[in-house]
Design a protein around this motif. Structure first.
Motif, PDB file in Angstrom:
ATOM      1  N   GLU A  91       2.367  -6.735   2.502  1.00  0.00           N
ATOM      2  CA  GLU A  91       0.905  -6.647   2.410  1.00  0.00           C
ATOM      3  C   GLU A  91       0.441  -6.833   0.975  1.00  0.00           C
ATOM      4  O   GLU A  91      -0.652  -7.313   0.718  1.00  0.00           O
ATOM      5  N   LYS A  92       1.299  -6.448   0.009  1.00  0.00           N
ATOM      6  CA  LYS A  92       0.957  -6.559  -1.411  1.00  0.00           C
ATOM      7  C   LYS A  92       1.329  -7.923  -1.981  1.00  0.00           C
ATOM      8  O   LYS A  92       0.634  -8.452  -2.845  1.00  0.00           O
ATOM      9  N   THR A  93       2.448  -8.469  -1.552  1.00  0.00           N
ATOM     10  CA  THR A  93       2.912  -9.760  -2.055  1.00  0.00           C
ATOM     11  C   THR A  93       3.791 -10.426  -1.014  1.00  0.00           C
ATOM     12  O   THR A  93       4.556  -9.751  -0.339  1.00  0.00           O
ATOM     13  N   GLN A  94       3.674 -11.715  -0.872  1.00  0.00           N
ATOM     14  CA  GLN A  94       4.552 -12.445   0.036  1.00  0.00           C
ATOM     15  C   GLN A  94       5.541 -13.314  -0.738  1.00  0.00           C
ATOM     16  O   GLN A  94       6.326 -14.030  -0.148  1.00  0.00           O
ATOM     17  N   THR A  95       5.499 -13.213  -2.054  1.00  0.00           N
ATOM     18  CA  THR A  95       6.389 -14.009  -2.881  1.00  0.00           C
ATOM     19  C   THR A  95       7.590 -13.163  -3.289  1.00  0.00           C
ATOM     20  O   THR A  95       7.450 -11.988  -3.613  1.00  0.00           O
ATOM     21  N   ARG A 118      19.876 -12.843  -0.812  1.00  0.00           N
ATOM     22  CA  ARG A 118      19.308 -11.606  -1.332  1.00  0.00           C
ATOM     23  C   ARG A 118      17.884 -11.928  -1.760  1.00  0.00           C
ATOM     24  O   ARG A 118      17.646 -12.932  -2.432  1.00  0.00           O
ATOM     25  N   LEU A 119      16.945 -11.086  -1.350  1.00  0.00           N
ATOM     26  CA  LEU A 119      15.536 -11.277  -1.661  1.00  0.00           C
ATOM     27  C   LEU A 119      15.061 -10.114  -2.520  1.00  0.00           C
ATOM     28  O   LEU A 119      15.354  -8.954  -2.228  1.00  0.00           O
ATOM     29  N   PHE A 120      14.323 -10.441  -3.579  1.00  0.00           N
ATOM     30  CA  PHE A 120      13.767  -9.434  -4.469  1.00  0.00           C
ATOM     31  C   PHE A 120      12.247  -9.544  -4.444  1.00  0.00           C
ATOM     32  O   PHE A 120      11.700 -10.575  -4.823  1.00  0.00           O
ATOM     33  N   PHE A 121      11.588  -8.482  -3.991  1.00  0.00           N
ATOM     34  CA  PHE A 121      10.134  -8.414  -3.947  1.00  0.00           C
ATOM     35  C   PHE A 121       9.648  -7.394  -4.964  1.00  0.00           C
ATOM     36  O   PHE A 121      10.305  -6.394  -5.210  1.00  0.00           O
ATOM     37  N   GLN A 122       8.472  -7.627  -5.520  1.00  0.00           N
ATOM     38  CA  GLN A 122       7.818  -6.649  -6.389  1.00  0.00           C
ATOM     39  C   GLN A 122       6.402  -6.471  -5.876  1.00  0.00           C
ATOM     40  O   GLN A 122       5.562  -7.361  -6.010  1.00  0.00           O
ATOM     41  N   GLY A 123       6.139  -5.309  -5.284  1.00  0.00           N
ATOM     42  CA  GLY A 123       4.852  -5.048  -4.671  1.00  0.00           C
ATOM     43  C   GLY A 123       3.720  -4.863  -5.655  1.00  0.00           C
ATOM     44  O   GLY A 123       2.579  -5.193  -5.374  1.00  0.00           O
ATOM     45  N   SER A 124       4.021  -4.301  -6.825  1.00  0.00           N
ATOM     46  CA  SER A 124       3.006  -4.124  -7.856  1.00  0.00           C
ATOM     47  C   SER A 124       3.710  -4.082  -9.208  1.00  0.00           C
ATOM     48  O   SER A 124       4.930  -4.138  -9.284  1.00  0.00           O
ATOM     49  N   THR A 141      18.662 -18.875  -7.778  1.00  0.00           N
ATOM     50  CA  THR A 141      17.515 -18.013  -7.520  1.00  0.00           C
ATOM     51  C   THR A 141      16.256 -18.817  -7.752  1.00  0.00           C
ATOM     52  O   THR A 141      16.131 -19.521  -8.744  1.00  0.00           O
ATOM     53  N   ARG A 142      15.343 -18.722  -6.789  1.00  0.00           N
ATOM     54  CA  ARG A 142      14.070 -19.422  -6.925  1.00  0.00           C
ATOM     55  C   ARG A 142      12.990 -18.602  -6.246  1.00  0.00           C
ATOM     56  O   ARG A 142      13.258 -17.846  -5.313  1.00  0.00           O
ATOM     57  N   PRO A 143      11.748 -18.734  -6.718  1.00  0.00           N
ATOM     58  CA  PRO A 143      10.649 -18.042  -6.045  1.00  0.00           C
ATOM     59  C   PRO A 143      10.325 -18.754  -4.736  1.00  0.00           C
ATOM     60  O   PRO A 143      10.352 -19.980  -4.667  1.00  0.00           O
ATOM     61  N   MET A 144      10.072 -17.968  -3.726  1.00  0.00           N
ATOM     62  CA  MET A 144       9.662 -18.517  -2.429  1.00  0.00           C
ATOM     63  C   MET A 144       8.649 -17.570  -1.800  1.00  0.00           C
ATOM     64  O   MET A 144       8.619 -16.382  -2.121  1.00  0.00           O
ATOM     65  N   SER A 145       7.868 -18.101  -0.883  1.00  0.00           N
ATOM     66  CA  SER A 145       6.862 -17.304  -0.183  1.00  0.00           C
ATOM     67  C   SER A 145       7.258 -17.127   1.269  1.00  0.00           C
ATOM     68  O   SER A 145       7.658 -18.088   1.933  1.00  0.00           O
ATOM     69  N   VAL A 146       7.131 -15.920   1.748  1.00  0.00           N
ATOM     70  CA  VAL A 146       7.373 -15.627   3.156  1.00  0.00           C
ATOM     71  C   VAL A 146       6.218 -16.222   3.955  1.00  0.00           C
ATOM     72  O   VAL A 146       5.052 -15.970   3.649  1.00  0.00           O
ATOM     73  N   GLN A 147       6.529 -16.991   4.970  1.00  0.00           N
ATOM     74  CA  GLN A 147       5.504 -17.591   5.805  1.00  0.00           C
ATOM     75  C   GLN A 147       5.113 -16.681   6.964  1.00  0.00           C
ATOM     76  O   GLN A 147       3.973 -16.686   7.409  1.00  0.00           O
ATOM     77  N   GLU A 148       6.099 -15.898   7.429  1.00  0.00           N
ATOM     78  CA  GLU A 148       5.844 -15.039   8.588  1.00  0.00           C
ATOM     79  C   GLU A 148       6.937 -13.983   8.656  1.00  0.00           C
ATOM     80  O   GLU A 148       8.056 -14.198   8.204  1.00  0.00           O
ATOM     81  N   ILE A 149       6.594 -12.830   9.219  1.00  0.00           N
ATOM     82  CA  ILE A 149       7.584 -11.825   9.588  1.00  0.00           C
ATOM     83  C   ILE A 149       7.371 -11.543  11.063  1.00  0.00           C
ATOM     84  O   ILE A 149       6.249 -11.289  11.500  1.00  0.00           O
ATOM     85  N   ASP A 150       8.445 -11.648  11.849  1.00  0.00           N
ATOM     86  CA  ASP A 150       8.279 -11.451  13.292  1.00  0.00           C
ATOM     87  C   ASP A 150       8.488  -9.983  13.660  1.00  0.00           C
ATOM     88  O   ASP A 150       8.729  -9.131  12.796  1.00  0.00           O
ATOM     89  N   ASP A 151       8.393  -9.672  14.947  1.00  0.00           N
ATOM     90  CA  ASP A 151       8.481  -8.293  15.425  1.00  0.00           C
ATOM     91  C   ASP A 151       9.847  -7.668  15.204  1.00  0.00           C
ATOM     92  O   ASP A 151       9.997  -6.452  15.246  1.00  0.00           O
ATOM     93  N   HIS A 152      10.874  -8.494  14.975  1.00  0.00           N
ATOM     94  CA  HIS A 152      12.233  -8.003  14.751  1.00  0.00           C
ATOM     95  C   HIS A 152      12.555  -7.843  13.268  1.00  0.00           C
ATOM     96  O   HIS A 152      13.647  -7.445  12.903  1.00  0.00           O
ATOM     97  N   GLY A 153      11.598  -8.220  12.396  1.00  0.00           N
ATOM     98  CA  GLY A 153      11.816  -8.115  10.962  1.00  0.00           C
ATOM     99  C   GLY A 153      12.405  -9.363  10.337  1.00  0.00           C
ATOM    100  O   GLY A 153      12.768  -9.359   9.169  1.00  0.00           O
ATOM    101  N   THR A 154      12.501 -10.438  11.106  1.00  0.00           N
ATOM    102  CA  THR A 154      12.997 -11.697  10.563  1.00  0.00           C
ATOM    103  C   THR A 154      11.929 -12.314   9.677  1.00  0.00           C
ATOM    104  O   THR A 154      10.780 -12.450  10.089  1.00  0.00           O
ATOM    105  N   LEU A 155      12.308 -12.660   8.458  1.00  0.00           N
ATOM    106  CA  LEU A 155      11.396 -13.316   7.535  1.00  0.00           C
ATOM    107  C   LEU A 155      11.588 -14.815   7.640  1.00  0.00           C
ATOM    108  O   LEU A 155      12.718 -15.307   7.643  1.00  0.00           O
TER     109      LEU A 155
END
Length: 100
Positions: free
Chosen positions: A30-34, A84-90, A49-63
């Motif tokens: 909700e804070k960041t999709q990157t 491995r995915l690294f997110f930073q919400g704030s 390692t590269r920045p990418m954006s999540v397009q969708e998350i399904d009901d099972h938690g698949t990104l």
């Protein structure tokens, strides 16, 4: 790190699974999709390692991510599908690391 912990204990690490993990992933998205998307995680290589954006998350938690069919990451994933995915919400909190 001990001097910091004496002043303000760090109690921010949780290993989650199931519904609790899915809820936490959704909170961060909700804070960041990157995120930083890392390949070649388990083969001992330095990985890519590269920045990418999540397009969708399904009901099972698949990104879901989009990439070009001739992308280097696709050939890296064919050799080793673990990422491995690294997110930073704030700026100061809301960090999330996913491996799968």
């Amino acid at each position: 790190m001990d001097s910091i912990n004496r002043q303000q204990p760090e109690d921010s690490r949780e290993d989650l699974s199931g519904q609790a993990a899915l809820e936490r992933i959704r909170q961060v998205l909700e804070k960041t999709q990157t995120c930083f998307f890392c390949t070649a995680v388990t083969d001992g290589a330095s990985g890519a390692t590269r920045p990418m954006s999540v397009q969708e998350i399904d009901d099972h938690g698949t990104l879901w991510f989009l990439s070009a069919s001739d992308s280097h990451k696709n050939s890296e994933l064919a050799r080793d599908p673990t990422v491995r995915l690294f997110f930073q919400g704030s700026e100061h909190d809301g960090f999330l690391t996913l491996t799968g």
